[in-house]
Scaffold this motif. Structure first.
Motif, PDB file in Angstrom:
ATOM      1  N   SER A 250       1.003  -1.235   0.306  1.00 16.25           N
ATOM      2  CA  SER A 250       0.049   0.087  -0.072  1.00 16.25           C
ATOM      3  C   SER A 250       0.530   1.338  -0.163  1.00 16.25           C
ATOM      4  O   SER A 250       1.865   0.952   0.363  1.00 16.25           O
ATOM      5  N   HIS A 253      -2.108   8.056   0.818  1.00  7.86           N
ATOM      6  CA  HIS A 253      -3.626   8.435  -0.611  1.00  7.86           C
ATOM      7  C   HIS A 253      -2.222   9.701  -0.819  1.00  7.86           C
ATOM      8  O   HIS A 253      -2.093  10.641  -0.428  1.00  7.86           O
ATOM      9  N   ARG A 257      -3.969  10.430  -7.428  1.00  5.48           N
ATOM     10  CA  ARG A 257      -5.479   9.330  -8.272  1.00  5.48           C
ATOM     11  C   ARG A 257      -6.819   9.686  -7.958  1.00  5.48           C
ATOM     12  O   ARG A 257      -7.708   8.569  -8.786  1.00  5.48           O
ATOM     13  N   SER A 295     -12.665  -0.162  -2.629  1.00  3.61           N
ATOM     14  CA  SER A 295     -12.349   0.685  -1.671  1.00  3.61           C
ATOM     15  C   SER A 295     -12.105   0.181  -0.176  1.00  3.61           C
ATOM     16  O   SER A 295     -12.560  -0.785   0.381  1.00  3.61           O
ATOM     17  N   ARG A 297      -8.701   0.609   2.449  1.00  3.51           N
ATOM     18  CA  ARG A 297      -7.821   1.370   3.046  1.00  3.51           C
ATOM     19  C   ARG A 297      -7.516   0.630   4.528  1.00  3.51           C
ATOM     20  O   ARG A 297      -7.771  -0.213   5.107  1.00  3.51           O
ATOM     21  N   TYR A 303      -3.323   3.292   0.205  1.00  5.92           N
ATOM     22  CA  TYR A 303      -4.571   2.880  -0.639  1.00  5.92           C
ATOM     23  C   TYR A 303      -3.358   1.773  -1.555  1.00  5.92           C
ATOM     24  O   TYR A 303      -2.166   1.736  -1.869  1.00  5.92           O
ATOM     25  N   ASP A 309      -8.934   1.640  -6.564  1.00  4.17           N
ATOM     26  CA  ASP A 309      -8.218   2.523  -5.384  1.00  4.17           C
ATOM     27  C   ASP A 309      -7.268   3.062  -6.289  1.00  4.17           C
ATOM     28  O   ASP A 309      -7.312   4.749  -5.700  1.00  4.17           O
ATOM     29  N   GLY A 312     -10.006   5.945  -8.556  1.00  4.25           N
ATOM     30  CA  GLY A 312     -11.074   6.305  -8.183  1.00  4.25           C
ATOM     31  C   GLY A 312     -12.428   7.093  -8.714  1.00  4.25           C
ATOM     32  O   GLY A 312     -13.465   6.787  -8.883  1.00  4.25           O
ATOM     33  N   ARG A 315     -13.924   4.482 -11.188  1.00  2.00           N
ATOM     34  CA  ARG A 315     -14.858   3.708 -10.459  1.00  2.00           C
ATOM     35  C   ARG A 315     -15.707   3.997  -9.890  1.00  2.00           C
ATOM     36  O   ARG A 315     -16.862   3.303  -9.825  1.00  2.00           O
ATOM     37  N   GLU A 349     -17.859   6.227  -0.672  1.00  2.00           N
ATOM     38  CA  GLU A 349     -16.695   5.343   0.182  1.00  2.00           C
ATOM     39  C   GLU A 349     -15.584   6.195   1.387  1.00  2.00           C
ATOM     40  O   GLU A 349     -14.686   5.721   1.404  1.00  2.00           O
ATOM     41  N   ASN A 383     -12.069  -1.854   7.360  1.00  2.00           N
ATOM     42  CA  ASN A 383     -13.108  -2.167   6.604  1.00  2.00           C
ATOM     43  C   ASN A 383     -13.853  -2.986   6.957  1.00  2.00           C
ATOM     44  O   ASN A 383     -14.377  -4.329   7.012  1.00  2.00           O
TER      45      ASN A 383
END
Length: 440
Positions: A250, A253, A257, A295, A297, A303, A309, A312, A315, A349, A383
């Motif tokens: 991962s 963020h 993205r 998604s 996390r 991510y 992810d 985004g 999606r 999300e 999650n």
């Protein structure tokens, strides 16, 4: 060039043939046979066999799709990620024994790596695959496995590659390591990989080459009577390169993205699916694609940028289509991550417990290990949309679609290093028709 004889019969003993044809095969296409049998009756089993000289292949089973208005249950298995070196194929043996109506393979059919360590259950032949000869040799090695052969002979397949059929985490015309592969080198490698994939897989259309641009068109829509429609997506050939950090498993963020220009399907493929995502006459609508869609996390607002992810905005455009009331019973299938998971796809999300708009089934790997399972485990508390997780275990998913429900069995292998290992249901989940998301 030479000729191969192919027969299709109504019975397993091949006494009642409905097709008896000769197909010309060439060295240019690796002497592969791609024959389209036409005018078969809908919704029934057929058997087939090939002959060359005095040799005859084993008899394989296929099944035609139900007629457009037929409303019959359908059993479907799907799988991904079958690194030959890290495990045997007991899951494929079990899949063949289940005799599904359809098998969908979501990628990582081969792995491009050279031979691994001494702890491997078997070794890749040759160095990392780069040339057409390399890829052909690697497919030949994988296809010699008897359990994989039995799964191919048990049911019709729909398939699409992920990354390891070419190069780990490749994207469009960008390799994993552009500092070590020139643009020309990777374009030649990509063409060789797509060509070898076509030669060894049950796909109809050959790859196309225009200058140094190559394409193996695999995305499409498939209908199975009134019960099911499968939208088969390709998230590798047409995608933009991954953004943000390439840290694994991962990365933190970053706003890039969420850029609406970032594309995982390519514009032509997105336009192809737009009207198909707007309406459907099928009871169940399945999006079959490669990487986790929902998604997920990781601690520290991180991510995986190779999954959805990292794309985004596109999606979100797809989610808006899935959420429409006229699009009935959407289910997303995915692979890639080597551990099985079942997730509700939340409308919002930022709130993973918000109203679900679809259910996602992510299969465990057939044989590929998941050394990042500890990182996934640490992320589970963040999650709550996750309904099931298989941890670092091997297997596949067997689904049954009926008028009332979709039932999904996560069938997991006891010992991946044992080709005779037992395979059993670890968890059964259901989605009730008319409800978006998994039943409580």
């Amino acid at each position: 060039e030479t000729q191969v004889r192919g027969r299709v019969g109504r019975d397993e003993a091949m006494r009642d043939a409905v097709v008896d044809a000769r197909v010309t095969v060439t060295a240019e296409e690796g002497h592969s046979v791609h024959y389209v049998a036409e005018q078969l009756a809908p919704g029934r089993d057929y058997w087939y066999q090939f002959y060359y000289g005095e040799e005859a292949s084993p008899v394989g089973r296929t099944r035609t799709a139900p007629a457009r208005g037929d409303d019959v249950p359908l059993r479907m298995a799907f799988a991904s990620c079958q690194h030959l070196e890290t495990g045997h194929y007991a899951a494929f043996r079990d899949m063949a024994e289940q005799r599904p109506d359809l098998i969908i393979h979501l990628g990582d059919y081969i792995y491009e790596y050279g031979p691994g360590g001494a702890d491997r259950v078997r070794q890749h032949q040759g160095a990392e695959t780069r040339t057409l000869w390399d890829y052909r040799t690697r497919y030949a090695q994988y296809r010699l496995d008897p359990h994989l052969q039995s799964a191919h002979a048990a049911a019709p397949w729909l398939m699409v590659p992920d990354d390891h059929e070419v190069d780990n985490n490749w994207a469009g015309y960008t390799p994993e390591d552009p500092d070590r592969q020139t643009d020309l080198e990777f374009r030649v490698r990509r063409w060789a990989a797509l060509k070898a994939y076509y030669e060894h897989m049950p796909v109809e259309r050959p790859p196309q080459l225009s200058g140094l641009n190559s394409e193996l068109r695999l995305y499409d829509s498939y209908s199975f009577g009134r019960q099911l429609r499968v939208l088969l997506m390709d998230t590798r050939q047409y995608r933009d390169d991954q953004v943000c950090s390439q840290a694994f498993p991962s990365a933190p963020h970053c706003e890039a993205r969420l850029d609406p220009r970032l594309n995982k399907l390519g514009s032509a493929q997105e336009q192809f699916f737009q009207p198909l995502l707007s309406s459907s006459e099928a009871r169940w609508n399945v999006l079959a694609q490669q990487t986790w869609f929902t998604s997920f996390r990781y601690p520290g607002n991180e991510y995986n940028m190779d999954q959805w992810d990292g794309y985004g905005a596109q999606r979100q455009r797809i989610k808006e289509k899935l959420a429409a009331p006229e699009f009935s019973n959407p289910v997303v299938l995915s692979g890639d991550w080597h551990c099985g998971a079942a997730m509700n796809v939340p409308r919002d999300e930022t709130d993973p417990q918000s109203e679900p708009i679809a259910a996602e089934l992510a299969t465990a790997s057939i044989s590929s290990e998941c050394p990042w399972s500890a990182a996934v485990a640490r992320a589970l508390p963040e999650n709550p949309q996750l309904q099931y997780w298989s941890d670092n275990r091997r297997g596949y998913v067997l689904c049954e679609f009926s008028a009332e429900r979709m039932q999904a069995d996560y069938r997991l292998v006891d010992s991946p290093r044992d080709p005779a290992s037992a395979v059993a249901v670890d968890r059964r989940l259901e989605v009730t028709a008319g409800r978006r998301g998994f039943a409580s």
